[in-house]
Design a protein around this motif. Structure first.
Motif, mmCIF file in Angstrom:
data_model
loop_
_atom_site.group_PDB
_atom_site.id
_atom_site.type_symbol
_atom_site.label_atom_id
_atom_site.label_comp_id
_atom_site.label_asym_id
_atom_site.label_seq_id
_atom_site.Cartn_x
_atom_site.Cartn_y
_atom_site.Cartn_z
ATOM 1 N N GLU A 73 0.850 -1.207 0.000
ATOM 2 C CA GLU A 73 0.000 0.000 0.000
ATOM 3 C C GLU A 73 0.882 1.252 0.000
ATOM 4 O OE1 GLU A 73 -3.138 0.245 -0.512
ATOM 5 O OE2 GLU A 73 -3.250 -1.946 -0.637
ATOM 6 N N ARG B 14 1.546 6.761 -6.827
ATOM 7 C CA ARG B 14 0.520 7.769 -7.180
ATOM 8 C C ARG B 14 1.112 9.168 -7.104
ATOM 9 N NH1 ARG B 14 -3.802 4.717 -4.311
ATOM 10 N NH2 ARG B 14 -4.713 3.493 -5.991
ATOM 11 N N ARG B 15 1.938 9.379 -6.072
ATOM 12 C CA ARG B 15 2.579 10.692 -5.927
ATOM 13 C C ARG B 15 3.511 10.968 -7.109
ATOM 14 N NH1 ARG B 15 5.714 10.434 -1.048
ATOM 15 N NH2 ARG B 15 4.527 8.674 -0.454
ATOM 16 N N ALA C 101 0.902 4.203 -2.872
ATOM 17 C CA ALA C 101 0.737 5.637 -2.576
ATOM 18 C C ALA C 101 1.928 6.419 -3.131
ATOM 19 C CB ALA C 101 0.612 5.838 -1.065
#
Ligand code: CAA
Ligand code: NAI
Length: 697
Positions: free
Chosen positions: A179, A186-187, A183
């Motif tokens: 996870e 995505r950044r 994240a």
């Protein structure tokens, strides 16, 4: 069956490798990765990729079992080419032990995030090879040559925190690492972050390109003992190419060097030890499901040389330990030695002061046996080597220890069955034979008595692992496996002195082969008075050694033994007085001294030892030839790159060893100990090998 490599699609797709137990990169995994990265590239819905693994660890390296077979495509490089051509960011989600080829996969990703407990390393050197898939080129670019070379030459892993500090990982994530990596990806997408390819990074190489001499300093600082080893020298060269040659040219050279090492005898021997080490603690008639007893507290009886070291092993592993002595004085002395040992480690930077405090606090001393063992789940006896005393101690333990406590003796030679019979619970008794210094040496011979219960044996193995030892299970015989073979090595040593050799010639034959010391240097270290006392008691003789002790030469502790040790030095210097003493003994025996070459000396030391190993195997005292190899590598300094005595014997050829032993025995007046053993004869006559025995079983 689950997919070996699964692609979970999404804007941030996740590629999961699932090849238990350690996600080794076998052919099917490499093929799966190639397919998954190809699909991810072609799927327009995927914008970024997270690479991770199922189970207990990110990929822990190549599949070592494949090294004996011809390479099977695709190679890792084919997978890496796809990854590096990716226009979509790839983030490695690291946890457990990303090692070897596993870390090289991670180095090829654009970014790396890691769980806080991750340990990252390139352990190839320990298998006699080098990082063959980009590790020697990408790691220096990412963290700098000065930090990369020590990692490659030591093979030791670093922590996630260190990896964050040196730039090997980009972020440490708490909680679920996949996870966290999603994240992070995505950044990257939101920020339109660049694709960072290690191969393109030049900054950290520039100082070495400008001034290649800098590298010599790094080498001088990083290179440990590499005598006799092919892999470290090759690795040093490969890292040099990172700043000397273009990436692809350097990598072609690395692959050639890797293949050469992989096919060489040294790596074969080191791979043999890797698997033998894991096998040595497996006992065929004890199911792997046997539950070890719970060990929360230990007691050690005797705070001498061994008891002190053994207590440290427990404390180092976080197990509280009570040390029991006969007098307060002996106890204080033992505890003071332990403290001094820890303090020296702290001074050398090997241990933090607060960690030392924590360990010392786990130790308590007492002179009250009953109080000392009452709470213990395991008791290790390390009193003097005396059967009467050991029986007395075990008789008392029987009455005082918890009913389900494991009762272990650290005896070097004595009969564990007889010691067990001093109790009403022989199934709870076994040998746990540590090696000196016990807090340092990795070997633990676990001696299975005739009545030792399966769960007691399983407990000793589990405890051994927990305290960082390499357990090898053996049967009851005088001196067990290691010391019995050591004794066989000693038979010819003194005879060779009388025939014409000097201590330094005999020891030199072994140190040249890779042992840290030979029989005479070892005698000086242990104290010549020890063997002398044993001989006096049994009426045995060793002319030269006895004469040295009679002259007050006890070894290192008196500054003189087979060698002299000047000004408190621990390195031996040949002593003309000893030479005189030896020559005079030859004259007394009417022996005309002659020159013994290194080969003769080596064979007369090592072949009798191998012969005794064969007897031990034949008697079932050792279960497998590999167990004997593990014992010699971890307990007696046998050079790992020759694979231990039985592996080495197979390489030399058993018929040659048989013939040489027959000659040696005849020359020694048909000494039956030196006669080729029945198993050696059988194997030599049939063209067999020790390794083949295992396969035939
Ligand atoms: N290949 C094949 N089998 C392996 C393996 C590997 N790389 N690593 C571990 N195994 C096997 C072990 O033999 C053992 O098998 P059994 O259960 O049948 O005995 C099993 O996996 C579990 O291993 P451990 O008992 O050692 O488990 P652990 O949890 O104590 O330790 C570990 C895990 C730290 C990963 C340890 O196994 C280890 O150090 N493995 C070797 C790692 C290594 O050297 N990797 C580099 C390989 S070379 C390379 O990658 C070269 C390259 O250029 C691509
Ligand atoms: P040591 O002489 O250094 O220590 C023995 C200690 O036991 C002494 O401190 C003594 O006071 C204590 N002791 C004696 N009787 C006792 C009793 N009834 N209760 C409590 N303590 C008692 O001996 P070392 O070298 O530590 O050897 C211990 C055992 O380990 C022996 O069986 C030896 O064969 C074995 N061993 C020794 C090795 C070595 O290299 N020194 C290697 C492997 C095993």
């Amino acid at each position: 069956m689950a997919n070996i490599v699964e692609l979970r699609p999404g804007a941030v797709a996740v590629i999961v490798v699932d090849n238990p137990p350690v996600n080794a990169l076998k052919q099917a995994v490499r093929a799966g990765l190639r397919d998954a990265f190809t699909r991810a590239r072609d799927d327009a819905g995927i914008h970024a990729i997270v690479l991770t693994a199922a189970g207990r660890t990110f990929m822990a390296g190549a599949d070592i079992t494949e090294f004996d077979k011809p390479p099977q495509p695709p190679g890792l490089v084919e997978v890496f080419d796809l990854m590096e051509a990716s226009k979509k960011p790839i983030v490695a989600a690291l946890f457990g032990t990303p090692l070897g080829g596993g870390l090289e996969v991670a180095l090829t990703c654009h970014y790396r995030v890691a769980a806080p407990t991750t340990r990252l390393g390139l352990p190839e050197i320990k298998l006699g090879i080098l990082p063959g898939a980009g590790g020697t080129q990408r790691l220096p670019r990412l963290i700098g040559v000065d930090k990369a070379l020590p990692m490659i030459l030591s093979g030791d892993p670093i922590s996630a925190q260190e990896a964050l500090a040196n730039g090997l990982v980009d972020e440490i994530v708490e909680g679920d690492v996949t996870e966290g990596a999603i994240a992070f990806a995505r950044r990257l997408l939101a920020e339109k972050a660049p694709l960072k390819r290690a191969r393109d990074m030049e900054d950290k190489l520039k100082p070495y390109r400008d001034n290649p001499k800098l590298y010599d300093e790094v080498v001088a600082k990083s290179a440990k003992r590499t005598r006799g080893l092919a892999a470290p020298a090759a690795a040093i060269e490969c890292v040099r190419w990172s700043f000397e040659k273009p990436f692809d040219e350097a990598e072609r050279g690395v692959r050639e060097a890797f293949q050469k090492l992989r096919e060489g005898d040294q790596s074969k021997a080191q791979r043999h030890i890797f698997f033998a080490e894991r096998e040595a603690a497996k006992v065929p008639d004890i199911p792997a499901s046997t539950k070890p007893r719970d060990i929360k507290r230990a007691a050690v009886i005797g705070a001498g040389t061994m008891g002190g070291g053994i207590s440290m092993c427990f404390a180092n592993a976080g197990i509280p330990v009570t040390i029991i002595e006969t007098s307060q004085e002996a106890l204080d002395k033992g505890l003071a030695t332990i403290k001094r040992n820890y303090e020296n480690t702290v001074k050398r930077g090997g241990l933090k002061a607060d960690e030392m405090e924590r360990r010392v606090k786990l130790m308590t001393g007492t002179t009250d046996l009953a109080a000392g063992v009452r709470e213990a789940d395991i008791v290790v006896e390390a009193v003097f080597e005396d059967m009467g005393l050991k029986k007395e101690v075990f008789g008392k333990l029987d009455k005082l220890a918890k009913p389900d406590a494991v009762l272990a003796t650290n005896t070097s030679y004595l009969n564990v069955n007889e010691i067990g019979k001093a109790t009403a619970r022989p199934p709870s008794v076994l040998g746990m034979h540590f090696f000196s210094p016990a807090n340092v040496m990795r070997l633990l011979e676990i001696v299975r008595g005739a009545e030792t219960a399966p769960d007691v044996l399983a407990t000793a193995i589990a405890v051994g692992r927990k305290i960082g030892k390499v357990p090898a299970v053996v049967g009851v015989t005088h001196g067990f496996v290691g010391n019995r073979m050591l004794h066989a090595r000693g038979i010819e040593a003194e005879r060779m002195l009388l025939e014409g050799a000097l201590p330094q010639d005999v020891d030199g034959a072994l140190t040249e082969f890779g042992f840290p010391m030979g029989p005479f240097g070892m005698g000086d270290l242990a104290g010549l008075d020890v063997g002398w006392r044993v001989r006096k008691a049994s009426g045995a003789k060793a002319e030269i050694a006895d004469a040295l002790v009679d002259a007050g030469r006890y070894g290192q502790k008196t500054g003189k033994g087979f060698y002299k040790y000047e000004g408190g030095s621990r390195s031996p210097t040949p002593d003309p007085d000893v030479e005189k003493l030896i020559v005079e003994a030859s004259v007394r025996h009417g022996v005309k001294r002659r020159n013994l070459d290194r080969k003769e000396i080596f064979e007369r030391l090592i072949f009798p030892l191998i012969n005794e190993g064969a007897r031990i195997l034949d008697e079932g005292i050792a279960m497998r030839p590999g167990d004997i190899d593990v014992i010699w590598v971890y307990g007696y300094g046998w050079p790992v790159w020759t694979g231990g005595p039985m592996h080495y014997a197979d390489r030399v050829g058993l018929s040659y060893i048989r013939d040489r032993l027959a000659e040696i025995a005849a020359r020694a007046g048909n000494n039956p100990k030196l006669e080729p053993s029945p198993l050696l004869m059988r194997l030599a006559d049939s063209g067999g090998t020790f390794a083949g025995l295992k396969k035939a079983a």
